[in-house]
Write a protein that holds these residues in place. Structure first.
Motif, mmCIF file in Angstrom:
data_model
loop_
_atom_site.group_PDB
_atom_site.id
_atom_site.type_symbol
_atom_site.label_atom_id
_atom_site.label_comp_id
_atom_site.label_asym_id
_atom_site.label_seq_id
_atom_site.Cartn_x
_atom_site.Cartn_y
_atom_site.Cartn_z
ATOM 1 N N GLY A 1 0.815 -1.213 0.000
ATOM 2 C CA GLY A 1 0.000 0.000 0.000
ATOM 3 C C GLY A 1 0.845 1.257 0.000
ATOM 4 O O GLY A 1 2.073 1.225 -0.076
ATOM 5 N N LEU A 2 0.164 2.391 0.096
ATOM 6 C CA LEU A 2 0.825 3.690 -0.004
ATOM 7 C C LEU A 2 1.623 4.072 1.240
ATOM 8 O O LEU A 2 2.494 4.933 1.170
ATOM 9 C CB LEU A 2 -0.223 4.781 -0.274
ATOM 10 C CG LEU A 2 -0.890 4.749 -1.652
ATOM 11 C CD1 LEU A 2 -2.044 5.728 -1.690
ATOM 12 C CD2 LEU A 2 0.117 5.088 -2.735
ATOM 13 N N ASP A 3 1.312 3.476 2.360
ATOM 14 C CA ASP A 3 1.992 3.826 3.610
ATOM 15 C C ASP A 3 3.497 3.594 3.459
ATOM 16 O O ASP A 3 3.938 2.485 3.160
ATOM 17 C CB ASP A 3 1.445 2.965 4.744
ATOM 18 C CG ASP A 3 1.948 3.423 6.114
ATOM 19 O OD1 ASP A 3 2.871 4.264 6.160
ATOM 20 O OD2 ASP A 3 1.416 2.928 7.127
ATOM 21 N N PRO A 4 4.319 4.646 3.645
ATOM 22 C CA PRO A 4 5.767 4.478 3.508
ATOM 23 C C PRO A 4 6.424 3.768 4.688
ATOM 24 O O PRO A 4 7.636 3.543 4.667
ATOM 25 C CB PRO A 4 6.267 5.916 3.387
ATOM 26 C CG PRO A 4 5.277 6.716 4.155
ATOM 27 C CD PRO A 4 3.943 6.050 3.917
ATOM 28 N N ALA A 5 5.651 3.421 5.699
ATOM 29 C CA ALA A 5 6.224 2.727 6.850
ATOM 30 C C ALA A 5 6.916 1.448 6.395
ATOM 31 O O ALA A 5 6.388 0.687 5.581
ATOM 32 C CB ALA A 5 5.127 2.393 7.863
ATOM 33 N N GLY A 6 8.088 1.227 6.916
ATOM 34 C CA GLY A 6 8.842 0.029 6.567
ATOM 35 C C GLY A 6 9.784 0.212 5.401
ATOM 36 O O GLY A 6 10.590 -0.677 5.106
ATOM 37 N N CYS A 7 9.709 1.351 4.733
ATOM 38 C CA CYS A 7 10.652 1.638 3.640
ATOM 39 C C CYS A 7 11.937 2.198 4.252
ATOM 40 O O CYS A 7 12.157 3.414 4.284
ATOM 41 C CB CYS A 7 10.055 2.636 2.654
ATOM 42 S SG CYS A 7 8.596 2.053 1.783
ATOM 43 N N ASP A 8 12.740 1.314 4.764
ATOM 44 C CA ASP A 8 13.930 1.735 5.513
ATOM 45 C C ASP A 8 15.191 1.798 4.655
ATOM 46 O O ASP A 8 16.186 2.380 5.072
ATOM 47 C CB ASP A 8 14.170 0.773 6.681
ATOM 48 C CG ASP A 8 12.997 0.744 7.655
ATOM 49 O OD1 ASP A 8 12.417 1.828 7.898
ATOM 50 O OD2 ASP A 8 12.652 -0.345 8.144
ATOM 51 N N THR A 9 15.146 1.178 3.469
ATOM 52 C CA THR A 9 16.339 1.142 2.620
ATOM 53 C C THR A 9 15.996 1.644 1.228
ATOM 54 O O THR A 9 15.385 0.921 0.436
ATOM 55 C CB THR A 9 16.900 -0.287 2.522
ATOM 56 O OG1 THR A 9 17.142 -0.798 3.834
ATOM 57 C CG2 THR A 9 18.208 -0.302 1.731
ATOM 58 N N PRO A 10 16.345 2.872 0.917
ATOM 59 C CA PRO A 10 16.038 3.410 -0.410
ATOM 60 C C PRO A 10 16.744 2.620 -1.513
ATOM 61 O O PRO A 10 17.806 2.024 -1.296
ATOM 62 C CB PRO A 10 16.572 4.845 -0.342
ATOM 63 C CG PRO A 10 16.664 5.160 1.106
ATOM 64 C CD PRO A 10 16.994 3.875 1.778
ATOM 65 N N THR A 11 16.144 2.616 -2.670
ATOM 66 C CA THR A 11 16.794 2.080 -3.859
ATOM 67 C C THR A 11 17.609 3.190 -4.504
ATOM 68 O O THR A 11 17.100 4.290 -4.730
ATOM 69 C CB THR A 11 15.748 1.543 -4.860
ATOM 70 O OG1 THR A 11 15.122 0.396 -4.300
ATOM 71 C CG2 THR A 11 16.388 1.172 -6.188
ATOM 72 N N VAL A 12 18.871 2.921 -4.772
ATOM 73 C CA VAL A 12 19.766 3.903 -5.391
ATOM 74 C C VAL A 12 20.221 3.356 -6.737
ATOM 75 O O VAL A 12 20.784 2.260 -6.812
ATOM 76 C CB VAL A 12 20.988 4.186 -4.494
ATOM 77 C CG1 VAL A 12 21.931 5.175 -5.184
ATOM 78 C CG2 VAL A 12 20.554 4.717 -3.141
ATOM 79 N N LEU A 13 19.954 4.104 -7.771
ATOM 80 C CA LEU A 13 20.340 3.713 -9.124
ATOM 81 C C LEU A 13 21.094 4.868 -9.772
ATOM 82 O O LEU A 13 20.616 6.000 -9.783
ATOM 83 C CB LEU A 13 19.108 3.346 -9.946
ATOM 84 C CG LEU A 13 19.343 2.729 -11.332
ATOM 85 C CD1 LEU A 13 18.201 1.803 -11.714
ATOM 86 C CD2 LEU A 13 19.478 3.827 -12.406
ATOM 87 N N ILE A 14 22.271 4.574 -10.290
ATOM 88 C CA ILE A 14 23.083 5.566 -10.998
ATOM 89 C C ILE A 14 23.401 5.000 -12.373
ATOM 90 O O ILE A 14 23.998 3.926 -12.483
ATOM 91 C CB ILE A 14 24.387 5.877 -10.248
ATOM 92 C CG1 ILE A 14 24.086 6.401 -8.839
ATOM 93 C CG2 ILE A 14 25.229 6.885 -11.026
ATOM 94 C CD1 ILE A 14 25.299 6.474 -7.939
ATOM 95 N N ALA A 15 22.972 5.687 -13.406
ATOM 96 C CA ALA A 15 23.196 5.223 -14.775
ATOM 97 C C ALA A 15 24.144 6.166 -15.498
ATOM 98 O O ALA A 15 23.956 7.388 -15.487
ATOM 99 C CB ALA A 15 21.876 5.135 -15.532
ATOM 100 N N ALA A 16 25.181 5.602 -16.105
ATOM 101 C CA ALA A 16 26.088 6.336 -16.984
ATOM 102 C C ALA A 16 25.937 5.747 -18.376
ATOM 103 O O ALA A 16 26.340 4.603 -18.629
ATOM 104 C CB ALA A 16 27.525 6.211 -16.497
ATOM 105 N N LEU A 17 25.312 6.497 -19.271
ATOM 106 C CA LEU A 17 24.961 5.999 -20.600
ATOM 107 C C LEU A 17 25.543 6.917 -21.678
ATOM 108 O O LEU A 17 25.906 8.065 -21.391
ATOM 109 C CB LEU A 17 23.439 5.930 -20.746
ATOM 110 C CG LEU A 17 22.693 5.115 -19.676
ATOM 111 C CD1 LEU A 17 21.193 5.261 -19.866
ATOM 112 C CD2 LEU A 17 23.113 3.656 -19.722
#
Length: 294
Positions: A104-120
């Protein structure tokens, strides 16, 4: 990875672009709950990387996305991704989402962000656009009193995607959003500038994304003695301006010579644009460091 393919960093791993994936239940994928930055290299060095990372950091704080790597760590990850990409010049995109959490929409529990770095591989705009100018169109109103505000570079871009789909039908290369009062706020992928009575005018940063190139151009203009005003820009004033141009990290400065049925100035890139673009490009080839030209 070949010399023209690029490289992507995702949550600690460096992979080829075709192998880059994010979790299916990442809140950035499901809800557009994240932020991003795009920039390019000159001479293989990211231009104004620190400024982009600072804006990203401010956005993460505003959206309460916690747990992302500190700015110096992100800086190093960008440079390592770029080095592994082995490209002569690169397009860089840094994306940080809230990550995976509860259903669901509740951000609770989102403790580790996804980090994406693209070099294209870098793809630039046609040179003819800088020599001859481009056409633009005035789009529909986009509220500025929304959350998140347009001052944050979030991954929630559906409004802009729909707007970009409209441009070919109107035979335009860029489109301008307006607010409820009929003031132009920004382009779909750019900030807007006009030359009015010899002064450089741009919408205030409270109604648009505070672009890194926008700030650079304002600094160049002030240093060169050009009068500058950050103020509301009505559609009529923009269409009647002596010159109009747009800015972004990838396009640099791009002249606009027509807005719908109105010809801007003499219908070709004007002297103020040419002067500012020349000064901007001088900065991109100055003494380079990992943080960008000094």
């Amino acid at each position: 990875m070949g010399p023209t393919e690029g490289c992507v960093y995702v949550n600690g791993a460096f992979v080829a672009p075709a192998q880059a994936t994010v979790p299916a239940f990442d809140h950035g994928y499901l809800y557009g709950d994240g932020l991003f930055e795009t920039l390019r290299t000159y001479g293989g060095v990211p231009f104004r990387l620190e400024e982009h990372l600072a804006r990203l950091e401010e956005g993460l704080s505003a959206l309460a996305i916690r747990g992302a790597p500190a700015r110096p760590v992100l800086h190093e990850r960008v440079l390592e991704t770029l080095a592994r990409a082995r490209l002569p010049e690169a397009y860089l995109r840094i994306t940080v989402t809230r990550g995976v959490g509860t259903r669901g929409l509740d951000p609770a529990g989102c403790d580790t962000p996804t980090v994406l770095i693209a070099a294209l591989p870098l793809r630039t705009y046609p040179e003819a656009w800088y020599v001859e100018g481009v056409s633009a169109t005035v789009l529909w109103a986009r509220p500025t009193q929304v959350h998140p505000p347009p001052t944050l570079k979030t991954t929630s871009y559906q409004h802009t995607v729909v707007a970009r789909m409209e441009l070919p039908r109107r035979e335009a290369q860029e489109g301008f959003f307006v607010d409820g009062a009929g003031h132009v706020t920004e382009g779909t992928v750019s900030n807007v500038f006009a030359v009015v009575d010899g002064a450089l005018v741009t919408p205030p940063r409270t109604v648009c994304l505070p672009g890194i190139t926008r700030a650079e151009v304002l600094a160049i203009a002030r240093a060169s003695g050009l009068p500058v005003a950050e103020e509301p820009l009505p559609v009529g004033k923009l269409s009647a301006a002596e010159e109009v141009f747009v800015t972004s990290s990838l396009a640099e400065l791009l002249p606009v010579v027509r807005i719908d049925q109105a010809t801007i100035g003499a219908g070709r890139p004007g002297p103020v644009y040419q002067r500012l673009h020349g000064l901007y490009r001088q900065r991109t080839v100055g003494p380079l460091s990992p943080g960008g030209p000094g």
